[in-house]
Motif scaffolding. Structure first.
Motif, PDB file in Angstrom:
ATOM      1  N   GLY A  95      11.344  -6.631 -25.139  1.00  0.00           N
ATOM      2  CA  GLY A  95      11.946  -5.623 -24.274  1.00  0.00           C
ATOM      3  C   GLY A  95      10.954  -4.576 -23.835  1.00  0.00           C
ATOM      4  N   SER A  96      11.465  -3.563 -23.160  1.00  0.00           N
ATOM      5  CA  SER A  96      10.630  -2.458 -22.706  1.00  0.00           C
ATOM      6  C   SER A  96      11.479  -1.199 -22.588  1.00  0.00           C
ATOM      7  N   PHE A  97      10.830  -0.051 -22.601  1.00  0.00           N
ATOM      8  CA  PHE A  97      11.514   1.221 -22.402  1.00  0.00           C
ATOM      9  C   PHE A  97      10.528   2.218 -21.809  1.00  0.00           C
ATOM     10  N   ASN A  98      11.066   3.244 -21.159  1.00  0.00           N
ATOM     11  CA  ASN A  98      10.203   4.292 -20.639  1.00  0.00           C
ATOM     12  C   ASN A  98      10.910   5.632 -20.663  1.00  0.00           C
ATOM     13  N   TYR A  99      10.108   6.685 -20.575  1.00  0.00           N
ATOM     14  CA  TYR A  99      10.630   8.045 -20.589  1.00  0.00           C
ATOM     15  C   TYR A  99       9.622   8.976 -19.923  1.00  0.00           C
ATOM     16  N   ASP A 100      10.072  10.166 -19.580  1.00  0.00           N
ATOM     17  CA  ASP A 100       9.229  11.158 -18.933  1.00  0.00           C
ATOM     18  C   ASP A 100       8.540  11.999 -20.003  1.00  0.00           C
ATOM     19  N   THR A 101       7.221  11.957 -20.032  1.00  0.00           N
ATOM     20  CA  THR A 101       6.474  12.670 -21.067  1.00  0.00           C
ATOM     21  C   THR A 101       6.539  14.185 -20.912  1.00  0.00           C
ATOM     22  N   LEU A 127       0.830  -1.199   0.000  1.00  0.00           N
ATOM     23  CA  LEU A 127       0.000   0.000   0.000  1.00  0.00           C
ATOM     24  C   LEU A 127       0.869   1.255   0.000  1.00  0.00           C
ATOM     25  N   ALA A 128       1.940   1.224   0.790  1.00  0.00           N
ATOM     26  CA  ALA A 128       2.849   2.368   0.855  1.00  0.00           C
ATOM     27  C   ALA A 128       3.510   2.619  -0.495  1.00  0.00           C
ATOM     28  N   LEU A 129       3.894   1.521  -1.180  1.00  0.00           N
ATOM     29  CA  LEU A 129       4.514   1.658  -2.501  1.00  0.00           C
ATOM     30  C   LEU A 129       3.538   2.246  -3.503  1.00  0.00           C
ATOM     31  N   ALA A 130       2.302   1.790  -3.444  1.00  0.00           N
ATOM     32  CA  ALA A 130       1.292   2.311  -4.362  1.00  0.00           C
ATOM     33  C   ALA A 130       1.104   3.807  -4.162  1.00  0.00           C
ATOM     34  N   ILE A 131       1.057   4.243  -2.896  1.00  0.00           N
ATOM     35  CA  ILE A 131       0.901   5.666  -2.588  1.00  0.00           C
ATOM     36  C   ILE A 131       2.129   6.447  -3.045  1.00  0.00           C
ATOM     37  N   ALA A 132       3.324   5.890  -2.791  1.00  0.00           N
ATOM     38  CA  ALA A 132       4.569   6.569  -3.160  1.00  0.00           C
ATOM     39  C   ALA A 132       4.678   6.741  -4.667  1.00  0.00           C
ATOM     40  N   ILE A 133       4.327   5.691  -5.395  1.00  0.00           N
ATOM     41  CA  ILE A 133       4.396   5.766  -6.856  1.00  0.00           C
ATOM     42  C   ILE A 133       3.425   6.816  -7.379  1.00  0.00           C
ATOM     43  N   THR A 134       2.246   6.870  -6.786  1.00  0.00           N
ATOM     44  CA  THR A 134       1.252   7.841  -7.221  1.00  0.00           C
ATOM     45  C   THR A 134       1.747   9.261  -6.998  1.00  0.00           C
ATOM     46  N   THR A 135       2.314   9.505  -5.825  1.00  0.00           N
ATOM     47  CA  THR A 135       2.798  10.848  -5.496  1.00  0.00           C
ATOM     48  C   THR A 135       4.064  11.201  -6.259  1.00  0.00           C
ATOM     49  N   ASN A 136       4.674  10.242  -6.918  1.00  0.00           N
ATOM     50  CA  ASN A 136       5.886  10.500  -7.700  1.00  0.00           C
ATOM     51  C   ASN A 136       5.570  10.764  -9.162  1.00  0.00           C
ATOM     52  N   ASN A 137       4.341  11.184  -9.434  1.00  0.00           N
ATOM     53  CA  ASN A 137       3.937  11.564 -10.789  1.00  0.00           C
ATOM     54  C   ASN A 137       4.067  10.434 -11.798  1.00  0.00           C
ATOM     55  N   LEU A 138       3.513   9.273 -11.458  1.00  0.00           N
ATOM     56  CA  LEU A 138       3.538   8.142 -12.384  1.00  0.00           C
ATOM     57  C   LEU A 138       2.843   8.495 -13.696  1.00  0.00           C
ATOM     58  N   ALA A 139       1.873   9.419 -13.610  1.00  0.00           N
ATOM     59  CA  ALA A 139       1.114   9.795 -14.804  1.00  0.00           C
ATOM     60  C   ALA A 139       2.012  10.402 -15.875  1.00  0.00           C
ATOM     61  N   HIS A 140       3.180  10.905 -15.490  1.00  0.00           N
ATOM     62  CA  HIS A 140       4.089  11.524 -16.443  1.00  0.00           C
ATOM     63  C   HIS A 140       5.073  10.528 -17.052  1.00  0.00           C
ATOM     64  N   ALA A 141       5.053   9.297 -16.621  1.00  0.00           N
ATOM     65  CA  ALA A 141       5.969   8.285 -17.143  1.00  0.00           C
ATOM     66  C   ALA A 141       5.248   7.426 -18.175  1.00  0.00           C
ATOM     67  N   ALA A 142       5.818   7.361 -19.375  1.00  0.00           N
ATOM     68  CA  ALA A 142       5.250   6.524 -20.432  1.00  0.00           C
ATOM     69  C   ALA A 142       6.109   5.272 -20.567  1.00  0.00           C
ATOM     70  N   GLU A 143       5.484   4.111 -20.526  1.00  0.00           N
ATOM     71  CA  GLU A 143       6.225   2.848 -20.636  1.00  0.00           C
ATOM     72  C   GLU A 143       5.664   2.028 -21.786  1.00  0.00           C
ATOM     73  N   PHE A 144       6.586   1.421 -22.540  1.00  0.00           N
ATOM     74  CA  PHE A 144       6.196   0.620 -23.701  1.00  0.00           C
ATOM     75  C   PHE A 144       6.925  -0.720 -23.696  1.00  0.00           C
ATOM     76  N   ASN A 145       6.245  -1.739 -24.203  1.00  0.00           N
ATOM     77  CA  ASN A 145       6.869  -3.032 -24.463  1.00  0.00           C
ATOM     78  C   ASN A 145       7.113  -3.140 -25.964  1.00  0.00           C
ATOM     79  N   PHE A 146       8.116  -3.917 -26.364  1.00  0.00           N
ATOM     80  CA  PHE A 146       8.330  -4.136 -27.794  1.00  0.00           C
ATOM     81  C   PHE A 146       8.768  -5.584 -28.021  1.00  0.00           C
TER      82      PHE A 146
END
Length: 208
Positions: free
Chosen positions: A49-55, A18-37
Motif C-alpha cells: 500500500g501507500s499513504f501520504n500527508y502534508d508535512t 509538461l503542464a502537469l509537471a509545472i502544476a505539481i511543482t507550483t502546488n508545493n509538492l515538496a510539502h507532501a510526504a509519500e510512503f509505500n508499505f
C-alpha cells in the motif's frame, strides 16, 4: 494526414505532461510526504500500500482512528495478493483526507519512518470479498479486540457467505519505504523527453 494527426497527438501528450509537471511543482509538492508499505504472511499472502500527508501540518507521530475526516492523512490505499502474486482485492480507506473504514487504526512515526501500535487497514462492511490486515495483539492491548490468535499480524477476508476466514498469519511487521521527492515530476519530464524525441523523429521521417 496520418502524419499530421500523429504529430498533433504527440504534441498534446508532451504539452500536457509538461503542464502537469509545472502544476505539481507550483502546488508545493515538496510539502507532501509519500510512503509505500508492505507486509508478507508466513504462507505467502501479502499486502502492499501507500499513504501520504502534508508535512507542514502533521506532527512527528501520526495517529488515525475510525471513519470520517482524518487528522493528518490525505490518502491511504492497500492491495492484497495471494501466494502467486495474484491480486485479491484493493481498497482506499482514506481519500482526500476522509476515512471510509470504520475500523481504521493507523500509527506512523515520521522521525523513525516506522508504523507502530494498533494497525487495521482494509475494508470490512460485512460483505463477501472484504479484506483487511491487522495486528491483533496490539489491538488487544489497546482494547480494540478480544480475539486471541497465535501470531501478531493476520490477514482476513470474507468468503462468499460473508463469513470471516483467516488467509495468513505472521509475526512480520509492516515495512515502510519513503517515495523519493520529485519522483512524479521526474516521470512526467521523462514523458516530455520521449515526446520531444518522437516529435523530432517524425519530422525527420517526413522530410526524408
Amino acid at each position: 494526414m496520418t502524419y499530421l494527426f500523429t504529430r498533433t497527438a504527440i504534441s498534446m501528450v508532451t504539452t500536457t505532461a509538461l503542464a502537469l509537471a509545472i502544476a505539481i511543482t507550483t502546488n508545493n509538492l515538496a510539502h507532501a510526504a509519500e510512503f509505500n508499505f508492505n507486509w508478507k504472511g508466513d504462507t505467502g499472502y501479502s499486502a502492499k500500500g501507500s499513504f501520504n500527508y502534508d508535512t507542514t501540518t502533521a506532527p512527528g507521530v501520526i495517529s488515525e482512528t475510525g471513519s470520517e475526516a482524518t487528522k493528518y492523512l490525505q490518502s491511504l490505499s492497500i492491495s492484497f495478493f495471494d501466494p502467486l502474486s495474484n491480486l485479491i482485492n484493493s481498497f482506499t480507506p482514506v481519500v482526500s483526507g476522509s476515512s471510509n473504514y470504520s475500523y481504521l487504526r493507523f500509527n506512523f512515526d515520521s522521525t523513525k519512518e516506522k508504523i507502530f501500535g494498533p494497525f487495521d487497514v482494509g475494508k470490512d462492511d460485512m460483505l463477501p470479498g472484504d479484506t483487511w490486515l491487522n495486528n491483533n495483539l496490539a489491538l488487544i492491548d489497546e482494547g480494540f479486540s478480544n480475539q486471541v490468535l497465535p501470531k501478531d499480524f493476520h490477514l482476513i477476508s470474507r468468503n462468499a457467505a460473508g463469513k470471516e476466514q483467516i488467509l495468513d498469519l505472521s509475526n512480520n511487521s509492516v515495512q515502510v519505504s519513503k517515495v523519493p521527492e520529485g519522483s512524479i515530476i521526474i516521470g512526467l519530464l521523462a514523458v516530455c523527453s520521449l515526446g520531444f524525441t518522437a516529435y523530432k523523429n517524425l519530422d525527420k521521417a517526413i522530410q526524408e
